[in-house]
Motif scaffolding. Structure first.
Motif, PDB file in Angstrom:
ATOM      1  N   ARG A  75       0.822  -1.220   0.000  1.00  0.00           N
ATOM      2  CA  ARG A  75       0.000   0.000   0.000  1.00  0.00           C
ATOM      3  C   ARG A  75       0.852   1.265   0.000  1.00  0.00           C
ATOM      4  NH1 ARG A  75      -0.769  -1.904   5.899  1.00  0.00           N
ATOM      5  NH2 ARG A  75       0.909  -0.751   6.858  1.00  0.00           N
ATOM      6  N   ALA A  76       2.100   1.153   0.455  1.00  0.00           N
ATOM      7  CA  ALA A  76       2.965   2.327   0.554  1.00  0.00           C
ATOM      8  C   ALA A  76       3.705   2.632  -0.749  1.00  0.00           C
ATOM      9  CB  ALA A  76       3.982   2.128   1.682  1.00  0.00           C
ATOM     10  N   LEU A  77       3.635   1.715  -1.711  1.00  0.00           N
ATOM     11  CA  LEU A  77       4.360   1.922  -2.964  1.00  0.00           C
ATOM     12  C   LEU A  77       3.656   2.954  -3.843  1.00  0.00           C
ATOM     13  CD1 LEU A  77       5.292  -1.739  -3.958  1.00  0.00           C
ATOM     14  CD2 LEU A  77       6.853   0.045  -3.152  1.00  0.00           C
ATOM     15  N   GLU A  78       4.454   3.792  -4.474  1.00  0.00           N
ATOM     16  CA  GLU A  78       3.926   4.722  -5.465  1.00  0.00           C
ATOM     17  C   GLU A  78       3.513   3.918  -6.699  1.00  0.00           C
ATOM     18  OE1 GLU A  78       7.109   7.539  -5.886  1.00  0.00           O
ATOM     19  OE2 GLU A  78       6.699   8.435  -3.916  1.00  0.00           O
ATOM     20  N   PRO A  79       2.631   4.445  -7.539  1.00  0.00           N
ATOM     21  CA  PRO A  79       2.060   3.658  -8.635  1.00  0.00           C
ATOM     22  C   PRO A  79       3.066   2.921  -9.528  1.00  0.00           C
ATOM     23  CG  PRO A  79       0.824   5.676  -8.382  1.00  0.00           C
ATOM     24  CD  PRO A  79       1.994   5.765  -7.424  1.00  0.00           C
ATOM     25  N   ALA A  80       4.133   3.573  -9.944  1.00  0.00           N
ATOM     26  CA  ALA A  80       5.101   2.908 -10.838  1.00  0.00           C
ATOM     27  C   ALA A  80       5.788   1.751 -10.124  1.00  0.00           C
ATOM     28  CB  ALA A  80       6.131   3.911 -11.343  1.00  0.00           C
ATOM     29  N   ASN A  81       6.160   1.966  -8.877  1.00  0.00           N
ATOM     30  CA  ASN A  81       6.794   0.888  -8.103  1.00  0.00           C
ATOM     31  C   ASN A  81       5.806  -0.243  -7.836  1.00  0.00           C
ATOM     32  OD1 ASN A  81       9.335   2.106  -7.931  1.00  0.00           O
ATOM     33  ND2 ASN A  81       8.743   3.281  -6.122  1.00  0.00           N
ATOM     34  N   PHE A  82       4.563   0.114  -7.533  1.00  0.00           N
ATOM     35  CA  PHE A  82       3.532  -0.891  -7.295  1.00  0.00           C
ATOM     36  C   PHE A  82       3.357  -1.769  -8.531  1.00  0.00           C
ATOM     37  CE2 PHE A  82      -0.740  -2.557  -7.479  1.00  0.00           C
ATOM     38  CZ  PHE A  82      -0.906  -3.113  -6.223  1.00  0.00           C
ATOM     39  N   ALA A  83       3.301  -1.142  -9.699  1.00  0.00           N
ATOM     40  CA  ALA A  83       3.106  -1.899 -10.942  1.00  0.00           C
ATOM     41  C   ALA A  83       4.261  -2.885 -11.167  1.00  0.00           C
ATOM     42  CB  ALA A  83       2.981  -0.940 -12.126  1.00  0.00           C
ATOM     43  N   GLU A  84       5.467  -2.447 -10.882  1.00  0.00           N
ATOM     44  CA  GLU A  84       6.628  -3.320 -11.066  1.00  0.00           C
ATOM     45  C   GLU A  84       6.586  -4.512 -10.107  1.00  0.00           C
ATOM     46  OE1 GLU A  84      11.509  -3.286 -10.728  1.00  0.00           O
ATOM     47  OE2 GLU A  84      10.383  -1.479 -10.196  1.00  0.00           O
ATOM     48  N   ILE A  85       6.332  -4.257  -8.841  1.00  0.00           N
ATOM     49  CA  ILE A  85       6.306  -5.336  -7.846  1.00  0.00           C
ATOM     50  C   ILE A  85       5.116  -6.251  -8.094  1.00  0.00           C
ATOM     51  CG2 ILE A  85       6.134  -5.878  -5.386  1.00  0.00           C
ATOM     52  CD1 ILE A  85       8.845  -4.559  -6.386  1.00  0.00           C
ATOM     53  N   GLU A  86       3.991  -5.688  -8.460  1.00  0.00           N
ATOM     54  CA  GLU A  86       2.802  -6.497  -8.735  1.00  0.00           C
ATOM     55  C   GLU A  86       3.042  -7.422  -9.927  1.00  0.00           C
ATOM     56  OE1 GLU A  86      -1.025  -7.815  -7.741  1.00  0.00           O
ATOM     57  OE2 GLU A  86       0.481  -6.698  -6.641  1.00  0.00           O
ATOM     58  N   ALA A  87       3.779  -6.964 -10.920  1.00  0.00           N
ATOM     59  CA  ALA A  87       4.100  -7.814 -12.079  1.00  0.00           C
ATOM     60  C   ALA A  87       4.974  -8.989 -11.654  1.00  0.00           C
ATOM     61  CB  ALA A  87       4.796  -6.984 -13.160  1.00  0.00           C
ATOM     62  N   LEU A  88       5.913  -8.756 -10.744  1.00  0.00           N
ATOM     63  CA  LEU A  88       6.754  -9.847 -10.237  1.00  0.00           C
ATOM     64  C   LEU A  88       5.921 -10.829  -9.425  1.00  0.00           C
ATOM     65  CD1 LEU A  88       9.904  -7.794  -9.153  1.00  0.00           C
ATOM     66  CD2 LEU A  88       9.698  -9.301 -11.144  1.00  0.00           C
ATOM     67  N   ARG A  89       5.017 -10.309  -8.624  1.00  0.00           N
ATOM     68  CA  ARG A  89       4.134 -11.188  -7.834  1.00  0.00           C
ATOM     69  C   ARG A  89       3.272 -12.041  -8.757  1.00  0.00           C
ATOM     70  NH1 ARG A  89       2.688  -9.289  -2.321  1.00  0.00           N
ATOM     71  NH2 ARG A  89       0.595 -10.042  -2.789  1.00  0.00           N
ATOM     72  N   ARG A  90       2.794 -11.445  -9.847  1.00  0.00           N
ATOM     73  CA  ARG A  90       1.957 -12.190 -10.786  1.00  0.00           C
ATOM     74  C   ARG A  90       2.724 -13.342 -11.426  1.00  0.00           C
ATOM     75  NH1 ARG A  90      -0.449  -7.373 -12.009  1.00  0.00           N
ATOM     76  NH2 ARG A  90       0.943  -7.033 -13.759  1.00  0.00           N
ATOM     77  N   GLN A  91       4.018 -13.138 -11.684  1.00  0.00           N
ATOM     78  CA  GLN A  91       4.823 -14.230 -12.246  1.00  0.00           C
ATOM     79  C   GLN A  91       4.791 -15.441 -11.325  1.00  0.00           C
ATOM     80  OE1 GLN A  91       8.859 -13.395 -13.566  1.00  0.00           O
ATOM     81  NE2 GLN A  91       8.307 -11.266 -13.906  1.00  0.00           N
ATOM     82  N   TYR A  92       4.937 -15.192 -10.040  1.00  0.00           N
ATOM     83  CA  TYR A  92       4.936 -16.272  -9.058  1.00  0.00           C
ATOM     84  C   TYR A  92       3.542 -16.899  -8.956  1.00  0.00           C
ATOM     85  CZ  TYR A  92       5.801 -18.673  -4.608  1.00  0.00           C
ATOM     86  OH  TYR A  92       5.931 -19.624  -3.624  1.00  0.00           O
ATOM     87  N   GLU A  93       2.517 -16.075  -8.881  1.00  0.00           N
ATOM     88  CA  GLU A  93       1.148 -16.573  -8.792  1.00  0.00           C
ATOM     89  C   GLU A  93       0.761 -17.360 -10.040  1.00  0.00           C
ATOM     90  OE1 GLU A  93      -1.002 -12.945  -8.227  1.00  0.00           O
ATOM     91  OE2 GLU A  93      -0.290 -12.698  -6.152  1.00  0.00           O
TER      92      GLU A  93
END
Length: 196
Positions: free
Chosen positions: A114-132
């Motif tokens: 929740r603390a990530l700014e949008p660009a950082n959130f998008a990057e981390i969320e993409a990595l999480r999606r790879q794992y999921e």
């Protein structure tokens, strides 16, 4: 930023990340200042900016590092070559074993999104999606083969990952159950949850 020859960036940089990781996990990202991080490392607050542009970049770097380590460790497992039931058991045991050794990283990776700014959130969320996506693929293969009975592979994926990650909130070494016993119990619960 380039470091001068003879600097200790190879020592100070990891110390800054370790201090930030511990402080973010203990107090929460919002409550920690760059001055506190500098104090833990034993440098002036201004010196931190030789290693990171700001606190947000430091948080994103910690999360990226965690996800990169997770994906690299998981890439060594060839789950696509296994039968769906064996692949799912391997995923369950891997997830618990990998995460239990990294409580601070796990707390930050899940609680501070929740603390990530949008660009950082998008990057981390993409990595999480790879794992999921790997787990979702295992579940889909199992459902298509008639091994699993699931209503929605994506929702089941998220539920299983949330359940497995929850081990970090209560498990302590030296407790009533060994890690192997916990893994076996959770594997049984996941197996029943997917109708295997």
């Amino acid at each position: 930023m380039a470091r001068t020859q003879g600097s200790h960036s190879d020592i100070t940089g990891p110390r800054i990340r370790a201090a930030a990781r511990a402080l973010f996990a203990r107090h929460g990202y919002a409550a920690v200042s760059m001055r506190q991080i500098a104090g833990e490392v034993g440098v002036q607050a201004g010196a931190l900016y030789n290693y990171t542009s700001d606190k947000q970049s430091l948080l994103a770097e910690l999360m990226r590092e965690h996800m990169d380590d997770l994906l690299a460790a998981r890439a060594e497992v060839k789950s696509g070559q296994l039968a769906p039931l064996d692949a799912l058991e391997g995923f369950v045991r891997f997830h618990i074993g990998f995460h239990i050794e990294r409580p601070d990283e796990v707390f930050i990776a899940y609680m501070e999104l929740r603390a990530l700014e949008p660009a950082n959130f998008a990057e981390i969320e993409a990595l999480r999606r790879q794992y999921e996506d790997e787990l979702e693929g295992i579940l889909r293969r199992g459902a298509e083969a008639g091994v699993f009975e699931i209503e929605d592979a994506k929702i089941t994926t998220l539920a299983v990952i949330a359940m497995l990650t929850g081990v970090n909130t209560w498990y302590r070494k030296g407790g009533r159950l060994s890690l192997e016993e916990v893994e076996a119990i959770y594997w049984g619960m996941v197996r029943r949850a997917v109708g295997a």
